[in-house]
Design an enzyme around this catalytic site. Structure first.
Site, PDB file in Angstrom:
ATOM      1  N   ASP A  38       0.809  -1.227   0.000  1.00 38.93           N
ATOM      2  CA  ASP A  38       0.000   0.000   0.000  1.00 38.93           C
ATOM      3  C   ASP A  38       0.836   1.269   0.000  1.00 38.93           C
ATOM      4  O   ASP A  38       0.427   2.304   0.529  1.00 38.93           O
ATOM      5  CB  ASP A  38      -0.965   0.018   1.212  1.00 38.93           C
ATOM      6  CG  ASP A  38      -1.859  -1.207   1.218  1.00 38.93           C
ATOM      7  OD1 ASP A  38      -2.200  -1.689   0.134  1.00 38.93           O
ATOM      8  OD2 ASP A  38      -2.207  -1.675   2.322  1.00 38.93           O
TER       9      ASP A  38
ATOM     10  N   LYS B 210       1.979   2.034  -5.080  1.00 35.41           N
ATOM     11  CA  LYS B 210       2.564   1.460  -6.315  1.00 35.41           C
ATOM     12  C   LYS B 210       1.663   1.696  -7.520  1.00 35.41           C
ATOM     13  O   LYS B 210       2.136   1.998  -8.609  1.00 35.41           O
ATOM     14  CB  LYS B 210       2.787  -0.055  -6.141  1.00 35.41           C
ATOM     15  CG  LYS B 210       3.745  -0.424  -5.025  1.00 35.41           C
ATOM     16  CD  LYS B 210       3.788  -1.917  -4.793  1.00 35.41           C
ATOM     17  CE  LYS B 210       2.499  -2.504  -4.284  1.00 35.41           C
ATOM     18  NZ  LYS B 210       2.097  -2.096  -2.939  1.00 35.41           N
TER      19      LYS B 210
ATOM     20  N   GLY C  33      -4.512  -4.318  -3.723  1.00 38.57           N
ATOM     21  CA  GLY C  33      -5.494  -3.295  -4.061  1.00 38.57           C
ATOM     22  C   GLY C  33      -4.705  -2.067  -4.466  1.00 38.57           C
ATOM     23  O   GLY C  33      -4.039  -1.453  -3.632  1.00 38.57           O
ATOM     24  N   HIS C  34      -4.689  -1.752  -5.749  1.00 41.81           N
ATOM     25  CA  HIS C  34      -3.888  -0.630  -6.259  1.00 41.81           C
ATOM     26  C   HIS C  34      -4.826   0.471  -6.726  1.00 41.81           C
ATOM     27  O   HIS C  34      -5.678   0.250  -7.583  1.00 41.81           O
ATOM     28  CB  HIS C  34      -2.993  -1.106  -7.404  1.00 41.81           C
ATOM     29  CG  HIS C  34      -1.952  -2.110  -6.966  1.00 41.81           C
ATOM     30  ND1 HIS C  34      -1.030  -2.660  -7.807  1.00 41.81           N
ATOM     31  CD2 HIS C  34      -1.697  -2.634  -5.745  1.00 41.81           C
ATOM     32  CE1 HIS C  34      -0.249  -3.493  -7.123  1.00 41.81           C
ATOM     33  NE2 HIS C  34      -0.641  -3.500  -5.877  1.00 41.81           N
TER      34      HIS C  34
ATOM     35  N   GLN D 221       2.047  -6.120  -3.167  1.00 46.08           N
ATOM     36  CA  GLN D 221       2.519  -6.280  -1.777  1.00 46.08           C
ATOM     37  C   GLN D 221       3.783  -5.429  -1.579  1.00 46.08           C
ATOM     38  O   GLN D 221       3.906  -4.401  -2.203  1.00 46.08           O
ATOM     39  CB  GLN D 221       2.777  -7.767  -1.453  1.00 46.08           C
ATOM     40  CG  GLN D 221       1.497  -8.611  -1.323  1.00 46.08           C
ATOM     41  CD  GLN D 221       0.805  -8.903  -2.629  1.00 46.08           C
ATOM     42  OE1 GLN D 221       1.389  -9.487  -3.516  1.00 46.08           O
ATOM     43  NE2 GLN D 221      -0.455  -8.527  -2.758  1.00 46.08           N
TER      44      GLN D 221
END
Ligand code: GDP
Ligand code: IMO
Ligand code: MG
Length: 429
Positions: free
Chosen positions: A13, A16, A40-41, A225
């Site tokens: 988080d 990225k 989750g991006h 990650q």
């Protein structure tokens, strides 16, 4: 720049997604190399917020071909849902601009059920996984019992049979734990539908990448990650089951290292972590609440995938330096610097004290890391709103000093910082 690798330098988080989206404007291919929909991006563009879990963060760029690499574990049903949701937002996704490696592994309902069963059996010692079936899917991969995306190209009956027999094996173990077994046929049916939808996207992604590079393509590799969640280099066992670090990009895409010319680490200007495990600079109370935000803004520190509040703390320079070391970053980028505006003082951990001894490197065991007391350097904060700054010289002197000190501590240059979630909110030297 033939190949740039973008890597989370902390516990995930770091931002990225927004960094990859930014670099994608000068890229031909954006390829994700590890993890699954535990990621989750977030990409914010012109007031619209896109939350990507499986699709690479280049999908918003028309000229980019997105690749999902062999290092990923893919839940086909969730992938179809994500593609449809993006299409509904006006984003074009077709086999012309999305390639799914035929060697990636499939997450089945059995993996998801086993993930939940394992977490519940661990009780207070649970890892705090995202419950997406990630660990059990990689376990099957390494145990040579997995089902691969390429298997969706097989005869439908053969694919269904593999799914059903995998679920039967899981059912045995679930029943032993007193958990209701899964309906294998129903699960197989939804997977067959997803396979129908996805078939045209699946090919050997390494061959595609090799040919693209030969034709002069610029490739951005998107990590999921973060380094401290890496199965080898993270705070094991409070990690994910893949290799988010630099080496993972090469195995996770099937490419050699010779064309890599940029390894960009992305770090948040403070620390966050979701799930269990040690976090030496963790804060509680008012300071933590300020870093986390109330949850009103989409960028506040609540998980993009699970909605869980993230643990927050000061920047841990010891772990960041370690991340620079194991990845060999050529540069580091700091995100969310705007969130530090308004703090009178900022603290930066530069070493630990463990059992009376000073250490500048993280210890190997979690037991020692739990006992580590961070040794801080205190720096002046700034009060200005910096979200409109675009050049380094426009930042308040205290903000420039903070960034400079992090770069010095890590011995890696910081040429870009972000001061807001939107694509344009970047400050460059
Ligand atoms: P990722 O998993 O590394 O892609 O990061 P996430 O998307 O899970 O979490 C990062 C969050 O921070 C997202 O909500 C981003 O929109 C937000 N974000 C990224 N960079 C900045 C920044 O510079 N300032 C602010 N305020 N938010 C940011
Ligand atoms: P992105 O790509 C933050 C964490 C989970 C848990 C541990 C293991 O958005 O940065 P898993 O479901 O992978 O078996 O969970 O890893 N975790 C993440 N934390 N960001 C992520 O992804 C994460 N993916 C997994 O919270 O502690
Ligand atoms: Mg995330």
């Amino acid at each position: 720049m033939p190949i740039s690798i973008i890597i989370g330098a902390q516990w995930g988080d770091e931002g990225k997604g927004r960094v990859v989206d930014w670099l994608a404007s000068a890229a031909d291919v954006v390829a994700r190399y590890a993890g699954g929909d535990n990621a989750g991006h977030t990409v914010a563009l012109d007031g619209e917020v896109y939350k990507l879990h499986l699709l690479p963060s280049g999908v918003l760029h028309e000229q980019v071909v997105s690749v999902m690499g062999n290092g990923m574990v893919i839940n086909p049903v969730n992938l179809v849902r994500e593609i449809k949701a993006l299409r509904a937002m006006g984003i074009e996704i077709s086999p012309q601009n999305l390639i799914i490696s035929s060697r990636a592994h499939i997450i089945t309902p059995a993996h998801i059920a086993l993930d939940a069963a394992k977490e519940s059996a661990l009780g207070d010692a649970k890892i705090g996984t995202t419950l997406r079936g990630i660990g059990p899917a990689y376990l099957d991969k390494c145990g040579r019992a997995g089902i691969r995306t390429g298997d969706m190209l097989l005869d439908v009956e053969v694919f269904a049979e593999r799914l059903i027999s995998g679920i039967a094996v899981a059912n045995d173990s679930l029943q032993k734990q007193g958990i209701e077994p899964l309906d294998a046929r129903a699960a197989a049916e939804s997977y067959l539908k997803a396979a129908d939808f996805l078939r045209g996207f699946i090919q050997d992604a390494s061959i595609f990448l090799h040919q693209a590079l030969k034709a002069g393509a610029r490739v951005v590799c998107e990590g999921a990650q973060g380094t401290l969640l890496d199965i080898d280099h993270g705070s094991y066992p409070f990690v994910t089951s893949s290799s988010p670090t630099a080496g993972g990009a090469l195995t996770g895409l099937g490419m050699g290292p010779m064309q890599v010319d940029r390894v960009l680490g992305v770090a948040k200007a403070f620390s966050t972590r979701v799930g269990g495990g040690p976090m030496p600079t963790e804060l509680e109370g008012e300071l933590a609440d300020r870093l986390r935000g109330s949850g009103e803004n989409f960028w506040d520190e609540f998980g993009t995938t699970t909605g869980r509040p993230r643990r927050c703390g000061w920047l841990d320079g010891v772990l960041l330096r370690y991340a620079c070391m194991v990845n060999g970053f050529s540069e580091l980028m700091l995100t969310k610097l705007d969130i530090l505006s308004g703090f009178e003082q900022l603290k930066l951990a530069t070493a630990y004290e463990i059992d009376g001894l000073r250490s500048e490197h993280p210890p190997v065991t979690n037991e020692e890391l739990e006992r580590a007391t961070a040794i801080y350097e205190t720096m002046s904060g700034w009060s200005e709103d910096i979200s409109g700054c675009r050049r380094f010289a426009q930042l308040p002197a205290a903000a420039q000093n903070y960034v400079q000190r992090v770069a010095e501590l890590c011995e890696v240059p910081i040429n870009t910082v972000s001061v807001g979630p939107e694509r344009s909110q970047l400050v460059q030297r």
